[in-house]
Each structure stands twice: as structure tokens, then as C-alpha cells.
Design an enzyme around this catalytic site. Sequence first.
Site, PDB file in Angstrom:
ATOM      1  CD  GLU A 149      -1.596  -0.821   4.450  1.00  0.00           C
ATOM      2  OE1 GLU A 149      -1.094  -0.762   3.299  1.00  0.00           O
ATOM      3  OE2 GLU A 149      -1.266  -0.076   5.387  1.00  0.00           O
TER       4      GLU A 149
ATOM      5  CD  GLU B 165       3.128  -1.120   4.835  1.00  0.00           C
ATOM      6  OE1 GLU B 165       2.705  -2.021   4.100  1.00  0.00           O
ATOM      7  OE2 GLU B 165       3.371   0.033   4.431  1.00  0.00           O
TER       8      GLU B 165
ATOM      9  CE1 TYR C 126      -3.846   3.544  -2.374  1.00  0.00           C
ATOM     10  CE2 TYR C 126      -5.140   1.594  -2.857  1.00  0.00           C
ATOM     11  CZ  TYR C 126      -3.967   2.181  -2.412  1.00  0.00           C
ATOM     12  OH  TYR C 126      -2.912   1.392  -2.003  1.00  0.00           O
TER      13      TYR C 126
END
Length: 600
Positions: free
Chosen positions: A232, A156, A305
Site C-alpha cells: 500500500e 496489516e 481518496y
Amino acid sequence: MLTHDQDGFRRAGRPHRIVSGALHYFRVHPDLWEDRLTRLRAMGADTVDTYVPWNFHETAPGKADFTGWRDLGRFLRIAQDLGFDAIVRPGPYICAEWDFGGLPARLLALDGLHLRCSDPRFLAEVDGWFDQLVPELLPLLAGRGGPVVAVQIENEYGSYGDDVRYRTHVERALVERGVDCLLFTADGAEDAMLQGGTVPGRLATATFGARPTERLDTLRRYQRTGPLAAMEYWIGWFDHWGDDHHVRAVEDAAGSLDELLASGASVNLYMAHGGTNFGFWAGANHTGSRPGEPGYQPTVTSYDYDAPIGEAGELTPKFHAFREVIGRYLPLPDLPLPAPRPRLAPGTAVPAGTAGLLPAVDRLTEGSGGPVLRPAPEPMEKLGQSHGMIHYRTSVTGPRPAMPVRIDGLGDRAYVFADGEPLGILDRNAPDEGLDLAVGADGVVLDILVRAQGRVNYGPLLDDRKGIWRGVRHGHQHLFEWEIRPLPLTDLTPLDWSPAGAPPAAADRPAFHRFTHDIPAPADGFLDLSGWSTGLVWLNGFLLGHYDTPRGPQRTLYAPGPLWQTGRNELVVLELERPGPALPVRDRPDLGRPKVVTLQ
């Protein structure tokens, strides 16, 4: 081999779709790697994705360890034996809510070094990391019989910078060392991010959590032909201390996954299984724009998560919903669903002594040659320390009236003492606060214990130093001539525990609290810190991580079965502010009050 043409991915020459799940070996006890991978396979994934954190493997400057918990090759071979392809994302920066985004803390000791750009000193460090990592990776590449079908270039990068020479250098560093599989970039599905992060001639992928049709349309402007991939797809979110526990509605996450797969795109579920930020490895975020500003947000120890496979391996409702969606597009493996792992019976650990932290600083640093003498306070990194706590001591002459003691450049929370008595607490998110100190004619010894939490892992403020990195003032006067004792807290054996039945350590100052807990056989458990304040917990010498119960959301720490032993176990709690009345062991987690998030 995995390749791609203008129509999409091809594996062994045949059309192929990637349905991958992110699962980080460094967040899972190695004795549980096969368990978690088996659960991922049962959900229907055909690929596993993992980062490789530079700082986790670098055990000394220029020396990397790939054994034990760090045995990347063993993890990937287990994955291959279970039928997985693998995607590897070696950084050098990984973000991942991991301390300093995976970069080694020692880089912060290099004055003037510019991170994640074509600064020659940073490029030399990157080359040194790849010199160690790539030889470990080469036998694992698909072209050499291994499971690794793709390797990421940086991570990223467009969210951070736009240095073309840096991106090109990372690409060439991989290729020149022999990485001959598919190389790709991954960036947020926004124009500026894709402009800043892509590498010409390499596959571009996107990261996002919702609106897949819109996000893939943005990606298509930069990946003009060939496959579209969500490298992702965020199916949940992580938590900060002081916030609620983030969850994403099952129907929302599964619906977006269905839309994404229906479009023909490939996907990597982030995270399929989150795991745990054991030790000091949890990272942090920062909402400010300048160093020293408020806005520091440390990440909690759990990296659950809200993933389909829970922190302790639970098969959640999200698991079953995702499995159903994946089954519409890929054949599901003919495997029984894995059974739940065994849990410890609820109980309460038995107190077995205490030891004050401030009186123990000399004992805990005996093997390091004693205190370091410096004119002014220096941060941990300048003293070769990456994690833990650090102690500063100086003398203030008197008499003088009450004036505030202030710390300039604090990372992250300071416990201040005058002649051994608590003066108060200072925090980096309140940089203008001070503690009034009046000094008598005999002067005073000023002690400062600084607790470090995670380094910032995302955004413009990555250079997040720990300890004290500017100075200390009494009123307007800078205080000089300091003794400094690094306290990495890697070895607690020098502690002098109070005997059984002796009065406990004073409740108003940092102290270690020792417990024992007998069990008939190892199993997964959860340590309940709901009656405690904030600190660290060890199980049989292994640091489980941070807790900060009043701020929440997390109230229990996951203690996986492989860390327990039949019979007696030792638990140590370093409580920094207010000890609890007991240490219960639970058979289920408490991650805090849930808050449903809507991702973009």
C-alpha cells in the site's frame, strides 16, 4: 505464475516488476467495473488489487453470495481480459475504511468472542468464510488460467496483534483449501508491526505513504532477500465527518512514487480509484483507548481518496503525473485515454410527499413479527441486525421531578421523544450528557431512535456495537421493560406518504422526504444536500449512503449513471434533524474544503 527468488519477482520465468492499482469492486457499480479498470490500465498499471469483504458477501449466517454486485469472478475476468494480473486480499479482516473491517456484525453478538486471534470460535468462523470463498477463488488463480497471481494472509495484522498461531492458521487455511499462488503479508513499515504481522517463509511487504527509501530499509530487515514491495503506497487519504477533505499534493505523491520505482521496488497504489461507500458500508475510526470514550470518527460516504481516478471516473492531474512516472519504468499501453463519462444536466428534484419516521416504526417492522420484548435494551447485533436504525420504547411512571435521561453504551446517535414530542439528541461522543425529563402523574412514553453509522474498522476498539448496549437511566434509576424494533431500512414500501400538497412532516423530527426527478437519459449525477442536516438518501430504492452536511466536508453524494432510469426517478431523503428547502441535482461533486496532508 508469479514467483520470486533472491533477486526479485519473476513472472513466467522472467524478471518482473509489479505496478498495481487498488480498485475495490464493492465500491463501484458493476456496470462500471470495465470503465474503471480501463482507466487504470490507461494509467500504466499492470496489476489490479482488491480486498474481499466477508460481510459484503455473507447475506445470512454461513451463506455467502457471489452474484451481481458481489460477483468477484466477473470483476477479475474483466480485469484479465484487459491484460491485468490480480492481487486478492481476502481477509478475514481487511480494514479498508469498511464497516467493521469486513467482519460480519453478527460476530459481535457472540459473548466473549475474541477477534483476530486464535480463539477457537473465531478460527471456526474464519474457516467457514474460507470454505465459501476459496472455491470461488480457485478457478481464478494464475496456475489454473486465471489472473490472480498473489493472495494476502490477513491484513496489516501487526497493527493489531501478535498472535503467531492465528497468522499460521490463516496461512494454512488458504493452503489446505488449494490456494497455491504466491502468499504474502502486508504491514506498516515499523519494527513492531512487521514483527507482529509477518509469517515465516512468506513474502513480507510494507504499507506507507512517504520516505520510501527509509521504509524499504525497515522492510529489508524482515524480508532479507528477494523483492521489496510497497503493498500500500498511500497516494491520498480518506475523510471523516467533521473534518476537511484530505488531499495530497500531486508533486509530493508523484515524487515519492518516482523514488520508490527508481529503487527497483514494486508498488500497489492505494487507492488508484477509491469509489464510494454506498449503503451503510462506510467504516469509522476511534481515537480513544476504551469502549464508551469519546473519539468516534465515522468515515464519509465518498471514498474518492484524492485518487488519480476520481470517484466518478475523472482523470485527475494526479492520474497524468503518475502515468508519466510509470512510463519511465514500464512501457505504457498503446491505448487512447478514456473520455469523460456523461453527466446529468443541473436541475432540482420535485417534492412528492413526506412521512414521519417515529409514526412509521410499526409499518416498517410489520413483516418481522412486531416488537421484541426485552427487560433491558440490547444492541442491534443481539437481535440479528447489522445496519440501519433501531427503536426502543418504554414507559416511565410519574409524577417525578426533572431528572436527566442518560444512555450508557450508545452507538451512535439517539433521538429521544417523550409522548411523541422531541426531547433532544444524545451522541456517543458526549457520553456524560443527559436530557432533562419531568414526568407528570400520568407517566410518559419514552421513545429512542438510534442511528448507527460505521463500525470501527481499525485499532483496538473493533468490537463496536450499535444501538444501546448497556442501558438507559432516568436520574440514577435504570429503566427496564423495553419494546425494541429493528429498523434495517431495507424496504421503504410500507411508508404512508402524505398526499401532494398536504402539509409536510414536522420539521423538528425525523422524517422521510420523497422527490421525483425526470431525465432524458441516464448519466452520472451528484445530489446536493448542502441545505439539509444529516441522514440517508435513496435513488430508485438504492441506498446511496449517509450525509452530514453541517459537519462536512462532503456536501454532494455521487449517484452513478446505472442507478438512474430514463424518465421519472424516485429520490427519498431520510432527514433526521432539519430538512432542506430543495434537493438540487448537480453535474459535479462538492467534497468539501481541501486540506493538504503530509503522509508518513
